[in-house]
Motif scaffolding. Structure first.
Motif: not given
Length: 285
Positions: A72-77, A184-190, A192-195, A198-202
């Motif tokens: 879907t384009g979701y920023p997961a690695p 995700h089950l651990d959807f917390q700030p640590g 979440v990547l930002v630059e 903008s959120v660049t990754g979960v």
């Protein structure tokens, strides 16, 4: 958890697959099971070590969830390699741009908006994947090394009262979280990547499963209980939780209360336990 020995891990990968990776330092933020590595051409990735796991189990579960979302384009690695090394699985994952928002600060309303939009993308993504395991809540039984009930029972009046409330919620709801959303089950700030705002990754999808995506918003609320967050942002997330149906919010809140308080009792100081009890009791009725 014992810190990952990246040198031994890359040597095992080389012996089993012929792929030659080079260790490039530990990942920041206390991720004892993650380290940077470089491929022969110099590209950088993240090597992770997950103990007591089988590759097939991971491919049919957490890795499948992330791959469904990536469509879907979701920023997961992307997972570039998965190798069984004894009782553990070593994975090599795409290194996404940005830094964890909890290290940079700046968890503002814009970041929350982006995470709410990403959470919407998780809706229904596993409708055709009944093979992906459902989220286990552990409200009546102990989890595998976390969500243990006895530490709460032994932790004074407040801990014992919380455990009774958790068990009572568990008696009224299924043992797993219904739904076909990606969780995700651990959807917390640590994670979440930002630059540049903008959120660049979960990242860190190791525990991902099938259920109701709104579980992740409850996890996020607990994640915001750490650090200095603008109260207006927390109020907005609380409003989103207020709008959730009781059959999602109550078991999700009970699970996170059990998870965080149990972990604090066994690993941190009494003041940390009280910190999590204070939050757990906000919606403990």
């Amino acid at each position: 958890m014992q810190r990952l020995d990246a040198g031994r891990a890359v040597e095992a990968v080389r012996e089993l697959t012929g792929v030659r990776l080079t260790p490039d330092g530990p990942c920041p933020g206390g991720q004892v099971g993650a380290a940077y590595v470089r491929w022969p051409e110099g590209r950088r990735s993240v090597l992770k070590w997950r103990p007591h796991t089988r590759v097939a189990e991971l491919r049919d579960g957490a890795l499948a969830v992330a791959e469904e979302l990536r469509r879907t384009g979701y920023p997961a690695p992307a997972t570039e390699l998965a190798v069984q090394v004894g009782h553990a699985v070593v994975t090599v994952q795409e290194l996404l741009p940005g830094s964890p928002v909890d290290q940079r600060g700046g968890f503002d309303g814009s970041v929350l908006d982006q995470l709410l939009a990403l959470n919407d993308l998780q809706a229904g993504r596993l409708a055709g994947r009944p093979d992906v395991p459902a989220v286990e809540l552990y409200l009546r039984t102990d989890g595998p090394g976390y969500c243990l009930h006895e530490p709460l029972r032994q932790y004074g009046r407040r801990g014992a009262a919380l455990e009774r409330r958790v068990a009572a919620v568990g008696a009224g709801y299924p043992a797993v979280l219904p739904g076909d959303d990606a969780v995700h089950l651990d959807f917390q700030p640590g994670n979440v990547l930002v630059e540049d705002g903008s959120v660049t990754g979960v990242i860190d999808w190791d525990g991902a499963a099938r259920g109701d995506r709104r579980f992740d918003l409850v996890t996020l609320r607990f994640g915001l209980h750490v650090g200095r967050i603008d109260p207006a942002v927390t109020r907005r997330l609380d409003a989103a939780l207020d709008a959730m149906p009781e059959e999602v919010l109550r078991p999700a809140w009970a699970h996170m209360s059990l998870r965080m308080v149990d972990w604090a009792v066994r690993h941190f100081a009494a003041q940390d336990v009280e910190h999590w009890l204070d939050l757990a009791e906000q919606r403990g009725s």
